[in-house]
Design a protein around this motif. Sequence first.
Motif, short mmCIF file in Angstrom:
data_model
loop_
_atom_site.label_atom_id
_atom_site.label_comp_id
_atom_site.label_asym_id
_atom_site.label_seq_id
_atom_site.Cartn_x
_atom_site.Cartn_y
_atom_site.Cartn_z
N PHE A 24 0.83 -1.21 0.00
CA PHE A 24 0.00 0.00 0.00
C PHE A 24 0.87 1.26 0.00
O PHE A 24 0.62 2.21 -0.76
CB PHE A 24 -0.94 0.01 1.21
N VAL A 25 1.89 1.30 0.88
CA VAL A 25 2.76 2.48 0.97
C VAL A 25 3.43 2.74 -0.37
O VAL A 25 3.52 3.88 -0.84
CB VAL A 25 3.82 2.27 2.07
N GLN A 26 3.90 1.65 -1.02
CA GLN A 26 4.55 1.82 -2.32
C GLN A 26 3.57 2.37 -3.35
O GLN A 26 3.91 3.27 -4.14
CB GLN A 26 5.11 0.47 -2.79
N ALA A 27 2.33 1.83 -3.35
CA ALA A 27 1.32 2.30 -4.30
C ALA A 27 0.95 3.75 -4.02
O ALA A 27 0.75 4.55 -4.96
CB ALA A 27 0.09 1.40 -4.22
N PHE A 28 0.86 4.10 -2.73
CA PHE A 28 0.52 5.48 -2.37
C PHE A 28 1.63 6.43 -2.82
O PHE A 28 1.36 7.51 -3.37
CB PHE A 28 0.29 5.59 -0.86
N ASN A 29 2.88 6.03 -2.56
CA ASN A 29 4.02 6.87 -2.96
C ASN A 29 4.04 7.10 -4.47
O ASN A 29 4.31 8.21 -4.95
CB ASN A 29 5.33 6.23 -2.52
N THR A 30 3.74 6.02 -5.22
CA THR A 30 3.73 6.13 -6.69
C THR A 30 2.60 7.02 -7.17
O THR A 30 2.79 7.86 -8.07
CB THR A 30 3.60 4.74 -7.32
N ALA A 31 1.43 6.86 -6.56
CA ALA A 31 0.26 7.62 -7.00
C ALA A 31 0.40 9.11 -6.71
O ALA A 31 -0.02 9.97 -7.53
CB ALA A 31 -1.00 7.07 -6.33
N TYR A 32 1.01 9.47 -5.57
CA TYR A 32 1.06 10.87 -5.17
C TYR A 32 2.48 11.42 -5.11
O TYR A 32 2.71 12.51 -4.56
CB TYR A 32 0.36 11.05 -3.82
N ARG A 33 3.44 10.68 -5.69
CA ARG A 33 4.84 11.12 -5.78
C ARG A 33 5.34 11.66 -4.44
O ARG A 33 5.75 12.82 -4.31
CB ARG A 33 4.99 12.17 -6.88
N THR A 34 5.26 10.81 -3.46
CA THR A 34 5.66 11.20 -2.11
C THR A 34 6.41 10.06 -1.45
O THR A 34 6.61 9.00 -2.06
CB THR A 34 4.41 11.58 -1.28
#
Length: 246
Positions: free
Chosen positions: A191-201
């Motif tokens: 989830f963290v990886q997907a979130f980082n990718t989606a919101y460039r964070t």
Amino acid sequence: MNLTVIEQNGQRVLTTQQLAEVYGTDTERIRINFNRNKDRFVEGKHFFALTGQEKHDFINSYQIDTTWLKAPVFYIWTEKGAWLHAKSLNTDEAWEAYERLVDEYYNVKENAINIQMLSPQLQALVSLELRQKQLEKELEEAKKQVTAVQHRLDNIDRIDTIGDLRQRLNRMIQRYAHQNGIPFNHAWKDFVQAFNTAYRTNLELRRQNHINKTGKDISRPQFLEEMGLLDDAIRVADKMLNSKVK
């Protein structure tokens, strides 16, 4: 459990001596239990009482100690009779021994047939039949496990929209873990990886900076809530759940 197999009226039974040895007691204790609870014991159901010629023939047939010939009545005990004696003794040893009796002596196993007495062709057929039954049993057990897993997933589907956003996010991550057959903490990493990718964070770095700044260790859902990011997190989790299963 090494016991001489004794049968009477088409069922396996035990002598008083055998029962005493298995239960770790003596024949006198078995006799006392019987006399104290005679109203509970039913002949033909819990025991057989052999007398006269029947007793003589039975003892000789199974090569039982001939001193028992002097007893006016020779008792032999069924599975249900053994249970009543275990209940009367009421010791851990007696109950453990009773369970072993049921598993290893009284119950004639389905595959207890002596196939060595059969021709090679029949031996092969019997072995195939037993193997097929075992496979069918394993398949049935596997189906039950699949049904149980599906039931859990259905329940997760049903409750995804229940509760506050933090609870909902946790349930969605849990569902993702079940869906992909991975541990819960691994699902959070995805989830963290997907979130980082989606919101460039970098969600973990931001959370760590927040912890260092406030001195308060908070969970990921709590951090997302404090940062006002739960709606974004729900969208990422939803996308993960609807993507191709790994």
